[in-house]
Design an enzyme around this catalytic site. Structure first.
Site, short mmCIF file in Angstrom:
data_model
loop_
_atom_site.label_atom_id
_atom_site.label_comp_id
_atom_site.label_asym_id
_atom_site.label_seq_id
_atom_site.Cartn_x
_atom_site.Cartn_y
_atom_site.Cartn_z
N CYS A 135 -71.30 85.19 102.78
CA CYS A 135 -72.25 84.43 101.97
C CYS A 135 -72.72 83.19 102.72
O CYS A 135 -72.01 82.17 102.76
CB CYS A 135 -71.60 84.04 100.64
SG CYS A 135 -72.68 83.04 99.60
N CYS A 138 -73.14 80.02 100.61
CA CYS A 138 -71.89 79.37 100.21
C CYS A 138 -71.28 78.61 101.39
O CYS A 138 -70.74 77.52 101.22
CB CYS A 138 -70.86 80.39 99.74
SG CYS A 138 -71.49 81.69 98.70
N ASP A 139 -71.32 79.21 102.57
CA ASP A 139 -70.51 78.68 103.68
C ASP A 139 -71.32 78.11 104.84
O ASP A 139 -70.74 77.47 105.73
CB ASP A 139 -69.61 79.80 104.23
CG ASP A 139 -68.67 80.34 103.16
OD1 ASP A 139 -68.32 79.56 102.25
OD2 ASP A 139 -68.30 81.53 103.21
#
Ligand code: NAP
Length: 334
Positions: A135, A138-139
């Site tokens: 992701c 997200c990261d």
């Protein structure tokens, strides 16, 4: 026995929330269950582009709008990790990890989407969360000025590689063939980005490092040549595995495990419908997920109208069926 519903929708992504909007509008008592908050994969996507009427909208904002719209028509949204769905003559049952007793509804619409497929390379599991990610939104921000790799050649890989260039100093896209399957527009954007370098015809044989990911062992599938690529992280986008393993009784799946439906989105299990990414189909976009969901919700509405009182059991019959269902569940989960 938990409260009864007209329809239970499994999954609160674009398909689930659209189905809820339509069953809500039809005044059906609707419960939406999701193991996470509403939004599904929208929450893993930075920008949604060219959804009809929206040139560009963030995934988070679209999720919020979808949720508000579904709630406006009375859908109840709840947390629940669905583990099993089954059906009898009149009722569909939905078991969750959280509740000891199953939910019961006249119809179920499965909008459970799927999960990123794993690469299966040695080191991938070991370094998950320590440099291996599925992701970018997200990261990505953790990798400021680092060199990154993205594996895959579909829309997700090419789009997320472009997104990662916001943070990374360089992004390799490692793809096993010599052309992408991503749409041309996304390809053009990636090719025009000076931070992106494509490593064609190549696969990742190993993810390595010390504390966190430090390198990938990459093999050219045409020449057989192997080499190390030094990277601070790797984002894997090699497709999608449907969350279709929820049915107690065998349900018709395609060879890749996606749920086969008829044109009304009904599965081979009576009264259970499917919509969105979990369904076997040619294209997986938000636009057709919401289209599927609309069809499913209308079909459910018509089915319930047609069922009318025909499926109104006597109290004895109801009790017996409930007993059978609960006993079967108890046998499954001794
Ligand atoms: P996808 O289209 O199935 O692409 C998966 C990619 O991973 C392919 O390039 C495939 O290579 C590669 N791959 C598969 N297994 C591999 C392995 N073991 N090792 C190395 N590479 C491997 O999946 P996706 O990109 O996640 O997209 C899923 C669906 O969502 C698609 O329908 C897509 O159109 C849609 N989507 C759309 C957008 C958008 O419109 N903006 C964004 C994201 C996703 P091959 O090409 O050689 O098969």
């Amino acid at each position: 026995m938990a409260k009864d519903y007209d329809v239970i929708i499994v999954g609160a992504g674009p398909a689930g929330l659209t189905a809820a909007l339509y069953t809500g509008r039809a005044k059906l008592n609707t419960l939406v269950l999701d193991r996470m908050g509403p939004g599904g994969q929208l929450l893993n996507t930075e920008l949604i582009e060219d959804y009809t009427g929206f040139k560009s909208i963030t995934g988070a904002e679209m999720a919020q709008r979808f949720e508000e719209h579904a709630r406006e028509f009375g859908a109840q949204l709840d947390y629940g990790t669905v583990t099993e769905i089954w059906s009898d003559r009149c009722w569909r049952y939905v078991r969750t990890e959280e509740e000891s007793e199953p939910y019961r509804a006249r119809a179920v619409i499965v909008c459970s989407g799927g999960e990123p497929r794993k690469l299966g390379a040695p080191g991938e599991k070991e370094f998950a969360g320590r440099g291996v990610s599925y992701c970018a939104i997200c990261d990505g921000a953790f990798y400021k000025d680092e060199v990154l790799a993205v594996v895959g050649g579909g829309d997700s890989a090419v789009e997320e590689a472009t997104f990662l260039t916001r943070y990374a100093s360089k992004v390799y896209i490692i793809h096993r063939r010599d052309e992408f399957r991503a749409t041309k527009l996304l390809q053009q954007r990636a090719f025009a980005n000076p931070k992106i370098e494509v490593v064609w015809d190549s696969v990742v044989d190993r993810v390595g490092g010390t504390e966190t990911v430090g390198w990938l062992e990459v093999r050219n599938v045409k020449t057989g040549a192997t080499g190390r690529l030094d990277v601070g992280g790797v984002f894997i986008y090699v497709g999608f595995r449907p969350n279709s393993e929820l049915f107690r009784d065998p349900v018709k799946l395609d060879p890749l495990g996606f749920i086969v439906t008829d044109e009304k989105m009904e599965t081979s299990t009576i009264g259970v419908f499917a919509a969105g990414d979990v369904r076997s189909q040619f294209v997986r976009q938000i636009t057709n997920a919401v289209g599927d969901a609309t069809t499913a919700a209308v079909a459910v509405t018509r089915m319930l109208e047609a069922m009318g009182d025909e499926c109104q059991e006597t109290p004895e019959e109801l009790e017996r069926e409930t007993e059978v269902a609960l006993q079967a569940t108890a046998e499954q989960y001794p």
